[in-house]
Motif scaffolding. Structure first.
Motif, PDB file in Angstrom:
ATOM      1  N   THR A  35       0.853  -1.206   0.000  1.00 25.26           N
ATOM      2  CA  THR A  35       0.000   0.000   0.000  1.00 25.26           C
ATOM      3  C   THR A  35       0.875   1.237   0.000  1.00 25.26           C
ATOM      4  OG1 THR A  35      -1.680  -1.213   1.255  1.00 25.26           O
ATOM      5  CG2 THR A  35      -1.869   1.193   1.193  1.00 25.26           C
ATOM      6  N   HIS A  36       1.992   1.141   0.747  1.00 27.07           N
ATOM      7  CA  HIS A  36       2.967   2.230   0.807  1.00 27.07           C
ATOM      8  C   HIS A  36       4.316   1.701   0.298  1.00 27.07           C
ATOM      9  CE1 HIS A  36       0.093   4.551   3.143  1.00 27.07           C
ATOM     10  NE2 HIS A  36      -0.073   3.500   3.928  1.00 27.07           N
ATOM     11  N   VAL A  37       4.994   2.493  -0.507  1.00 25.11           N
ATOM     12  CA  VAL A  37       6.234   2.017  -1.134  1.00 25.11           C
ATOM     13  C   VAL A  37       7.339   1.722  -0.126  1.00 25.11           C
ATOM     14  CG1 VAL A  37       5.881   3.037  -3.405  1.00 25.11           C
ATOM     15  CG2 VAL A  37       6.919   4.406  -1.601  1.00 25.11           C
ATOM     16  N   ASN A  38       7.266   2.339   1.057  1.00 27.53           N
ATOM     17  CA  ASN A  38       8.314   2.071   2.056  1.00 27.53           C
ATOM     18  C   ASN A  38       8.216   0.665   2.658  1.00 27.53           C
ATOM     19  OD1 ASN A  38       6.108   2.345   3.706  1.00 27.53           O
ATOM     20  ND2 ASN A  38       6.811   4.216   4.732  1.00 27.53           N
ATOM     21  N   GLU A  39       7.201  -0.107   2.207  1.00 33.28           N
ATOM     22  CA  GLU A  39       7.097  -1.507   2.627  1.00 33.28           C
ATOM     23  C   GLU A  39       7.990  -2.421   1.786  1.00 33.28           C
ATOM     24  OE1 GLU A  39       2.977  -2.531   2.242  1.00 33.28           O
ATOM     25  OE2 GLU A  39       2.308  -0.702   3.266  1.00 33.28           O
ATOM     26  N   THR A  40       8.540  -1.900   0.707  1.00 35.12           N
ATOM     27  CA  THR A  40       9.315  -2.716  -0.237  1.00 35.12           C
ATOM     28  C   THR A  40      10.518  -3.411   0.401  1.00 35.12           C
ATOM     29  OG1 THR A  40       8.675  -1.081  -1.908  1.00 35.12           O
ATOM     30  CG2 THR A  40      10.279  -2.752  -2.565  1.00 35.12           C
ATOM     31  N   PRO A  41      11.330  -2.749   1.263  1.00 35.00           N
ATOM     32  CA  PRO A  41      12.488  -3.438   1.854  1.00 35.00           C
ATOM     33  C   PRO A  41      12.117  -4.716   2.607  1.00 35.00           C
ATOM     34  CG  PRO A  41      12.697  -1.078   2.176  1.00 35.00           C
ATOM     35  CD  PRO A  41      11.335  -1.307   1.618  1.00 35.00           C
ATOM     36  N   LYS A  42      10.980  -4.717   3.315  1.00 31.96           N
ATOM     37  CA  LYS A  42      10.564  -5.934   4.024  1.00 31.96           C
ATOM     38  C   LYS A  42      10.100  -7.007   3.049  1.00 31.96           C
ATOM     39  CE  LYS A  42       9.195  -3.775   8.412  1.00 31.96           C
ATOM     40  NZ  LYS A  42       8.073  -3.535   9.358  1.00 31.96           N
ATOM     41  N   LEU A  43       9.412  -6.567   1.996  1.00 32.00           N
ATOM     42  CA  LEU A  43       8.897  -7.523   1.017  1.00 32.00           C
ATOM     43  C   LEU A  43      10.016  -8.220   0.247  1.00 32.00           C
ATOM     44  CD1 LEU A  43       5.880  -5.492  -0.441  1.00 32.00           C
ATOM     45  CD2 LEU A  43       5.762  -7.473   1.083  1.00 32.00           C
TER      46      LEU A  43
END
Length: 437
Positions: A35-43
């Motif tokens: 939903t938010h791009v700052n979630e990418t590192p965890k993904l």
């Protein structure tokens, strides 16, 4: 085995990626929805089972760029190119009663868009751009603030953003904005590139090859002949390249209207080296299209190295703007070519040098002349001689030493076709002055 592509993006775009691979049984989309791009590192830490990483937004790639570089992960971005920008600008204009004359834009690389705006003759436009390619913080609020400040100062009438979150925040602030839409063709090309990279990964113990193909003077040609360029020349070129890639088991991607990229491995390399004197692809293109074409091939131990060397080869082609030509640059930066143009050498003088200086017998001398002729007098290694003569590597090296001692050949470079082991020396026929020294 299926190629697993990890797709990072919002649900609606990831669904489009799913639709693009329907019916392709060799591909599997593994969704990593945020939903938010700052979630990418965890993904990205959960995507270890995947072969290639596809980022639908440049900003999401920016959040994990350091991780990708550190781990050397094979990554592809869906590009924000000329087509995507112009389509989005057209849609934004349709949403408004009056044409947009003052706008602000955020994107990964502003230089490309500036080129487009220059071609559009936008002297009546006021355009402000924010480039987040080198923004280490990847701060969404900061990018949003850039647009808000321009709006509050009365400098813009509309915002064109490449980031969905920025678009939502601007709309919440009642600032007119449009989020760039990703064209279907951009998604399909990015997926095709993922597939090519995954295929090449299977051959990471040996050389890879990339090729760039483009029509010379395309823009001038298009202005002179108009739509005939698109309707006749490019479809024919596309068909010829499709046939070539089928024959060489390579992959083909169209990156621009006038540019194609090829990716291949040993079969494609062998095809090119077997046709130094008469390159059928170039001959057929010249016969069918009757417009000058550049083909630049590059060898490398990685996809990136092969691509970079292909670009160098293409630059070499473009030094002669009105002629068909083809060059190859190997992983050591040595240039071969023009490929497909017969190079003259004095067979009689070479025969005399082989007999009297290298002390080869008649049979070996005639075979060596045939070898040089078949390779169009391009540089060769001892391994090439071993394959041609069907002898052991040691036997080929003995022949090489005789030729070197007799000053019949000279060292002109190196090649490194495998990750492990020392580079191979490349040799070429010495000139008459070099033989006389």
């Amino acid at each position: 085995m299926k190629t697993k592509i990890a797709v990072f993006g919002r649900k609606e775009v990831v669904d489009q990626c799913h639709s693009s691979v329907l019916g392709q049984v060799d591909l599997e989309i593994v969704p990593f929805i945020y939903t938010h791009v700052n979630e990418t590192p965890k993904l990205i830490e959960k995507a270890f089972i995947c072969d290639v990483y596809l980022f639908t937004e440049a900003i999401s790639y920016a959040f994990v760029k350091k991780i990708i570089n550190k781990k050397r992960l094979p990554a592809v971005q869906i590009p924000c190119d000329d087509y995507m920008f112009l389509t989005s600008l057209f849609l934004a204009n349709n949403e408004r009663e009056k044409p947009i004359k003052r706008l602000s834009i955020d994107l990964w690389n502003k230089h490309r868009i500036h080129e487009v705006l220059t071609k559009l003759n936008t002297s009546n436009y006021e355009v402000y751009t924010s480039d987040y390619r080198n923004n280490e913080d990847n701060n969404i609020d900061q990018i949003t603030a850039f647009h808000k400040q321009l709006w509050e100062k009365g400098k813009i009438d509309h915002v064109l953003t490449s980031i969905k979150e920025v678009d939502l925040m601007l709309k919440d602030a009642n600032i007119p904005s449009t989020c760039m839409e990703i064209p279907k063709v951009n998604i399909e090309r990015a997926i095709q590139k993922c597939k090519s990279i995954a295929t090449l990964k299977k051959y990471n113990h040996t050389q890879m090859i990339a090729g760039y193909v483009c029509v010379k003077g395309f823009e001038l040609l298009n202005r002179e002949k108009g739509e005939i360029t698109y309707e006749m020349i490019l479809p024919k070129l596309d068909q010829l390249l499709e046939e070539f890639t089928f024959q060489t088991e390579a992959a083909l991607i169209q990156t621009k209207a006038n540019q194609y990229v090829l990716f291949g491995t040993q079969k494609m390399i062998h095809y090119i080296t077997d046709h130094y004197r008469n390159f059928p692809l170039l001959t057929e293109i010249e016969r069918s299209l009757q417009v000058p074409i550049s083909i630049g091939f590059g060898l490398g131990m990685t996809v990136k190295q092969a691509e970079n060397n292909a670009k160098l080869a293409l630059d070499r082609c473009n030094q002669e703007p009105y002629r068909h030509n083809c060059f190859l640059v190997n992983e050591q930066g040595d240039s071969f070519g023009p490929i497909g143009v017969k190079k003259h050498f004095d067979a009689a003088r070479l025969y005399q040098a082989l007999i009297h200086k290298a002390r080869l017998n008649n049979e070996l001398s005639y075979n060596f002349i045939n070898f040089i002729s078949s390779r169009n007098n391009e540089p060769f290694s001892s391994n090439d001689i071993a394959l041609y003569y069907r002898v052991t590597k040691r036997s080929a090296e003995r022949t090489i030493n005789k030729l070197l001692n007799g000053k019949v050949i000279k060292v002109v470079g190196e090649e490194k076709p495998y990750l492990k082991g020392r580079p191979r020396k490349l040799f070429q026929i010495a000139t008459e002055k070099e033989k006389a020294r």
